[in-house]
Design an enzyme around this catalytic site. Structure first.
Site, PDB file in Angstrom:
ATOM      1  N   SER A   1       0.871  -1.222  -0.008  1.00  0.00           N
ATOM      2  CA  SER A   1      -0.184  -0.066   0.028  1.00  0.00           C
ATOM      3  C   SER A   1       0.845   1.321   0.152  1.00  0.00           C
ATOM      4  O   SER A   1       2.019   1.229   0.477  1.00  0.00           O
ATOM      5  CB  SER A   1      -0.808   0.009   1.296  1.00  0.00           C
ATOM      6  OG  SER A   1      -1.362   1.252   1.544  1.00  0.00           O
TER       7      SER A   1
ATOM      8  N   TYR B   1      -2.382  -1.234  10.415  1.00  0.00           N
ATOM      9  CA  TYR B   1      -1.920  -1.259   8.881  1.00  0.00           C
ATOM     10  C   TYR B   1      -0.659  -0.785   8.557  1.00  0.00           C
ATOM     11  O   TYR B   1       0.010  -1.137   7.489  1.00  0.00           O
ATOM     12  CB  TYR B   1      -3.289  -0.469   8.442  1.00  0.00           C
ATOM     13  CG  TYR B   1      -3.409  -0.666   6.819  1.00  0.00           C
ATOM     14  CD1 TYR B   1      -4.379  -1.751   6.342  1.00  0.00           C
ATOM     15  CD2 TYR B   1      -3.137   0.091   5.832  1.00  0.00           C
ATOM     16  CE1 TYR B   1      -4.592  -2.058   4.978  1.00  0.00           C
ATOM     17  CE2 TYR B   1      -3.314   0.018   4.862  1.00  0.00           C
ATOM     18  CZ  TYR B   1      -3.992  -1.037   4.204  1.00  0.00           C
ATOM     19  OH  TYR B   1      -4.292  -1.375   2.519  1.00  0.00           O
TER      20      TYR B   1
HETATM   21  P1  NAD Z   1     -11.519  -6.363  -0.236  1.00  0.00           P
HETATM   22  O1  NAD Z   1     -12.001  -6.293   1.186  1.00  0.00           O
HETATM   23  O2  NAD Z   1     -12.271  -6.131  -1.323  1.00  0.00           O
HETATM   24  O3  NAD Z   1     -10.811  -7.774  -0.303  1.00  0.00           O
HETATM   25  C1  NAD Z   1     -10.145  -8.418   0.675  1.00  0.00           C
HETATM   26  C2  NAD Z   1      -9.998  -9.884   0.403  1.00  0.00           C
HETATM   27  O4  NAD Z   1      -9.220 -10.513   1.527  1.00  0.00           O
HETATM   28  C3  NAD Z   1     -11.355 -10.672   0.179  1.00  0.00           C
HETATM   29  O5  NAD Z   1     -11.083 -11.467  -0.713  1.00  0.00           O
HETATM   30  C4  NAD Z   1     -11.179 -11.206   1.772  1.00  0.00           C
HETATM   31  O6  NAD Z   1     -12.306 -12.556   1.668  1.00  0.00           O
HETATM   32  C5  NAD Z   1      -9.997 -11.714   1.917  1.00  0.00           C
HETATM   33  N1  NAD Z   1      -9.778 -11.933   3.449  1.00  0.00           N
HETATM   34  C6  NAD Z   1      -9.737 -11.021   4.451  1.00  0.00           C
HETATM   35  N2  NAD Z   1      -9.357 -11.626   5.568  1.00  0.00           N
HETATM   36  C7  NAD Z   1      -8.917 -13.042   4.885  1.00  0.00           C
HETATM   37  C8  NAD Z   1      -8.470 -14.121   5.916  1.00  0.00           C
HETATM   38  N3  NAD Z   1      -8.364 -14.191   7.253  1.00  0.00           N
HETATM   39  N4  NAD Z   1      -8.142 -15.226   5.120  1.00  0.00           N
HETATM   40  C9  NAD Z   1      -8.332 -15.217   3.831  1.00  0.00           C
HETATM   41  N5  NAD Z   1      -8.775 -14.229   3.140  1.00  0.00           N
HETATM   42  C10 NAD Z   1      -9.113 -13.062   3.591  1.00  0.00           C
HETATM   43  O7  NAD Z   1     -10.153  -5.418  -0.099  1.00  0.00           O
HETATM   44  P2  NAD Z   1      -9.137  -4.873  -1.246  1.00  0.00           P
HETATM   45  O8  NAD Z   1      -9.141  -3.207  -0.918  1.00  0.00           O
HETATM   46  O9  NAD Z   1      -9.283  -5.652  -2.452  1.00  0.00           O
HETATM   47  O10 NAD Z   1      -7.622  -5.054  -0.218  1.00  0.00           O
HETATM   48  C11 NAD Z   1      -6.832  -5.933  -0.880  1.00  0.00           C
HETATM   49  C12 NAD Z   1      -5.261  -5.800  -0.625  1.00  0.00           C
HETATM   50  O11 NAD Z   1      -5.044  -4.409  -0.946  1.00  0.00           O
HETATM   51  C13 NAD Z   1      -5.166  -5.614   1.021  1.00  0.00           C
HETATM   52  O12 NAD Z   1      -3.822  -6.296   1.364  1.00  0.00           O
HETATM   53  C14 NAD Z   1      -5.312  -4.160   1.050  1.00  0.00           C
HETATM   54  O13 NAD Z   1      -4.422  -3.745   2.358  1.00  0.00           O
HETATM   55  C15 NAD Z   1      -4.708  -3.713  -0.086  1.00  0.00           C
HETATM   56  N6  NAD Z   1      -4.756  -2.207  -0.440  1.00  0.00           N
HETATM   57  C16 NAD Z   1      -5.971  -1.720  -0.932  1.00  0.00           C
HETATM   58  C17 NAD Z   1      -6.294  -0.778  -0.960  1.00  0.00           C
HETATM   59  C18 NAD Z   1      -7.487   0.075  -1.381  1.00  0.00           C
HETATM   60  O14 NAD Z   1      -7.758   1.361  -1.471  1.00  0.00           O
HETATM   61  N7  NAD Z   1      -8.689  -0.618  -1.352  1.00  0.00           N
HETATM   62  C19 NAD Z   1      -5.124   0.345  -1.025  1.00  0.00           C
HETATM   63  C20 NAD Z   1      -3.855  -0.285  -0.666  1.00  0.00           C
HETATM   64  C21 NAD Z   1      -3.653  -1.559  -0.372  1.00  0.00           C
END
Ligand code: NAD
Length: 256
Positions: free
Chosen positions: A138, A151
C-alpha cells in the site's frame, strides 16, 4: 503469455485480488483463488478464462492453513509459480483506542501471512528456478496516516520483507516485488467512505471526493484492473530483473 504457469492469489474473492486473478487467468495462468464471501461468484468470473480454476478457503491468520493451501495448490495445479499475497483487512482508530485483537489480526493477515506463504512456496519455485511473488502492500508501506497504526506497521513490514526475499533469491529466476496502491474503491475502502459520510454528514459522492482530496492528487481512484496489469507485467519476461521494488500506483499520493 502465462500459459503453463500456475498462480495462487490470496484474498481473491473480492476487490484487488479478484482483479489480479482475472488478469492472470486471462493471460493464460491456471488459478487457485482464496478468500471468504462470494466464492462461487468469484470462481464463476475467473472460470470464464480458466475453466479449471479452484478455490482454497484457508484463513490467512492461521499458519497451518496457509501451509496446507500452498501444498494444495502444488498438488492440484502441479506447482505454485506465481504467489500474490493480497489478503488484507483494515481497522481505523487511535493507538490508545485500538483493540488489541484488531492489531493482532491485521499483523497476522496483512503481514505474517505473506511470510508463511513465501516460506511454503519458495522451495518449489527454487527447484524450478522460476517464480513470481507479488506482495500487495500500500502507499501505507511508504508513508503513514493517523489512526492506521496496525495497517501502516504491517504494510511497512511487508515492503521490508519483499526486499529481503528479493535479495535472498536475487541470482535465481524468482523475483519478489511489492505493489503499493493508493485509494482503490473496493469494499475495504467503501467502509471508510461510509464512515466519512457519517462523520461529516455528507453523501457518498462528497465523501469520496473528500477522501481523495485529502491524499490522492489525481482525484481518481486506482482500479483493480490497473494494478492487475502491473502484476501481469511483473510476471512477464520484461520483469525478470525487477527485484525488491515497492511500486506505487497512487495518483501522486507519495509524490507530495
Ligand atoms: P477487499 O475487502 O475487497 O478484499 C479483501 C480480500 O481478502 C477478500 O477476498 C477477503 O475475503 C480476503 N480476506 C480477508 N481476511 C481474510 C483471511 N483471514 N483469510 C483469507 N482471506 C481473507 O479489499 P481490497 O481493497 O481488495 O484489499 C486487498 C489488498 O489490497 C489488501 O492487502 C489491502 O490492504 C490492499 N490495499 C487496498 C487499498 C484500497 O484502497 N482498497 C489500497 C492499498 C492497499
Amino acid at each position: 503469455m502465462l500459459n503453463g504457469k500456475t498462480a495462487l492469489v490470496t484474498g481473491s474473492t473480492s476487490g484487488i485480488g479478484l482483479g489480479m486473478a482475472l488478469a492472470l487467468a486471462r493471460n493464460g495462468a491456471r488459478l487457485m483463488l482464496n478468500g471468504f464471501g462470494d466464492v462461487d461468484g468469484a470462481l464463476a468470473q475467473v472460470r470464464r478464462h480458466d475453466p479449471k480454476a479452484i478455490h482454497d478457503g484457508a484463513d490467512m491468520s492461521k499458519v497451518e492453513q496457509i501451509e496446507t493451501m500452498v501444498r494444495h495448490c502444488e498438488k492440484a495445479l502441479g506447482s505454485c509459480d506465481i504467489l500474490v499475497n493480497n489478503a488484507g483487512i483494515q481497522h481505523v482508530a487511535a493507538i490508545e483506542d485500538f483493540p488489541v485483537e484488531r492489531w493482532d489480526a491485521i499483523i497476522a493477515i496483512n503481514l505474517s501471512s505473506a511470510f508463511h506463504g513465501m516460506r511454503a512456496a519458495l522451495p518449489g519455485m527454487q527447484k524450478r528456478n522460476w517464480g513470481r511473488i507479488i506482495n500487495v502492500a500500500s502507499v501505507h508501506g511508504l508513508v503513514a496516516s493517523a489512526n492506521k497504526s496496525a495497517y501502516v506497521a504491517a504494510k511497512h513490514g511487508i515492503v521490508g520483507l519483499t526486499k529481503v526475499a528479493a535479495l535472498e533469491n536475487a541470482t535465481t529466476g524468482i523475483t519478489v516485488n511489492a505493489i503499493c496502491p493508493g485509494w482503490v474503491l473496493t469494499p475495504l475502502v467503501q467502509k471508510q467512505v461510509d464512515a466519512r459520510a457519517a462523520a461529516d454528514g455528507i453523501d457518498n459522492d462528497e465523501a469520496k471526493r473528500r477522501l481523495l482530496g485529502d491524499k490522492q492528487p489525481s482525484m481518481q481512484f486506482t482500479t483493480p484492473e490497473q494494478l492487475a496489469e502491473l502484476a501481469v507485467f511483473m510476471c512477464s519476461p520484461a520483469g525478470d530483473n525487477i527485484r525488491g521494488v515497492a511500486w506505487n500506483v497512487d495518483g501522486g499520493w507519495v509524490a507530495q
